[in-house]
Design an enzyme around this catalytic site. Sequence first.
Site, PDB file in Angstrom:
ATOM      1  N   LYS A  91       0.845  -1.189   0.000  1.00 43.82           N
ATOM      2  CA  LYS A  91       0.000   0.000   0.000  1.00 43.82           C
ATOM      3  C   LYS A  91       0.881   1.241   0.000  1.00 43.82           C
ATOM      4  CE  LYS A  91      -4.495   0.965   0.243  1.00 43.82           C
ATOM      5  NZ  LYS A  91      -5.458   0.369  -0.703  1.00 43.82           N
TER       6      LYS A  91
ATOM      7  N   THR B 186      -4.058  -5.134   0.447  1.00 47.54           N
ATOM      8  CA  THR B 186      -3.409  -3.845   0.691  1.00 47.54           C
ATOM      9  C   THR B 186      -4.278  -2.957   1.586  1.00 47.54           C
ATOM     10  OG1 THR B 186      -4.281  -2.795  -1.311  1.00 47.54           O
ATOM     11  CG2 THR B 186      -2.212  -4.010  -1.513  1.00 47.54           C
TER      12      THR B 186
ATOM     13  N   ARG C 158      29.018  34.704  -6.220  1.00 48.83           N
ATOM     14  CA  ARG C 158      27.750  34.373  -6.861  1.00 48.83           C
ATOM     15  C   ARG C 158      26.723  33.978  -5.817  1.00 48.83           C
ATOM     16  NH1 ARG C 158      28.433  28.118  -9.142  1.00 48.83           N
ATOM     17  NH2 ARG C 158      29.225  27.265  -7.183  1.00 48.83           N
TER      18      ARG C 158
ATOM     19  N   GLN D 212      31.032  20.916  -4.571  1.00 52.51           N
ATOM     20  CA  GLN D 212      31.552  19.603  -4.210  1.00 52.51           C
ATOM     21  C   GLN D 212      32.304  19.645  -2.879  1.00 52.51           C
ATOM     22  OE1 GLN D 212      31.550  20.921  -7.213  1.00 52.51           O
ATOM     23  NE2 GLN D 212      31.551  19.392  -8.871  1.00 52.51           N
TER      24      GLN D 212
ATOM     25  N   HIS E 197      19.748  27.918 -10.167  1.00 54.42           N
ATOM     26  CA  HIS E 197      20.515  28.995 -10.795  1.00 54.42           C
ATOM     27  C   HIS E 197      19.768  30.330 -10.740  1.00 54.42           C
ATOM     28  CE1 HIS E 197      23.630  26.357 -12.199  1.00 54.42           C
ATOM     29  NE2 HIS E 197      22.773  25.589 -12.845  1.00 54.42           N
TER      30      HIS E 197
END
Length: 322
Positions: free
Chosen positions: A18, A63, A193, A255, A283
């Site tokens: 379910k 279910t 940025r 990263q 962005h």
Amino acid sequence: MSASTTQPGILTSARYGKDKVRVFRIVRNGPIHDVVEYNVQVLLEGDIATSYTQGDNSVVVATDSMKNITYYLAKTSPHILTPEHFALHLATHVLATYAHVHKAYVSIEKLRWSRIPVGLEGQEALHPHSFVRDGEEKRFVNAEVRTLAKSDGSLEGKVTAGLTDLLVLKSTGSAFTGFIQDTYTTLTEVSDRILSTSVDLSYTYKHPIPIAFPTDERRLAFDTPGEVRHADEIARRTRKATLDLFALDESESVQATLFKMAQQVIADNDDVETATYTLPNKHYIPVDMRYIGVDNLTPSKAEVFMPVSAPSGLISATISRK
């Protein structure tokens, strides 16, 4: 010749269950209430092959029954407020109730409800039973419990947890320079940025997690395993580490920030084996206003941006305990 010998394929795996069971629970402790809202999925594996190959429903737990079990445990389980604990309790109960079921998978999304602060500004107190939906962020748990030997009460579990859709942004303190420049490069280097992402974090608990087989008549007994006993504290620490490092780190790449986040998760939580972050770039492109004589491109002067949803960068990594 029987039909089974003429069929070109064989059943090699099967599970069913379910999905999207929506649960809201109020836990009342006098005037102090706690609330949780969950989206629950329950999937089962076991001796169910004949329901596929022969249309034999005698092995099928409906279910709808799984939905009803979920609601019943939501009412009766003392573990309802912690999704890791509730997921393991639900999976354990299903395995203990149906002898032919050998694996149960329970996935939970927990929506973020927070107490409303009330009172004079600067002197607010958290209201005991009024709440606000605090953004689209969700805490999640994926729990798997399997049978080792039901005769001696041997069950073991595995848990992955984390958060999704934690939308964050900082308006400075991020750069992207020094990347490969070749024929295909059109992106310019930038020393400052906007950095924004929707954080997805998943961490795995050390496993296998031993689970006692319930021996009471209704198979409802459940003791929280020590490996996940501090799940709420771990969820709070991992979220705080994520937000702190996102805000404070001024590394040269997403990263590198991701790596520091995951290292912090591992360092802060002895019960966590791996940490995986997925960080899609959100962005924000500075609008070029040179045509009208306005500098909106120099990083220190860029103030008007155009949000762009696609395409976007996607950064992901897993850090594992040594």
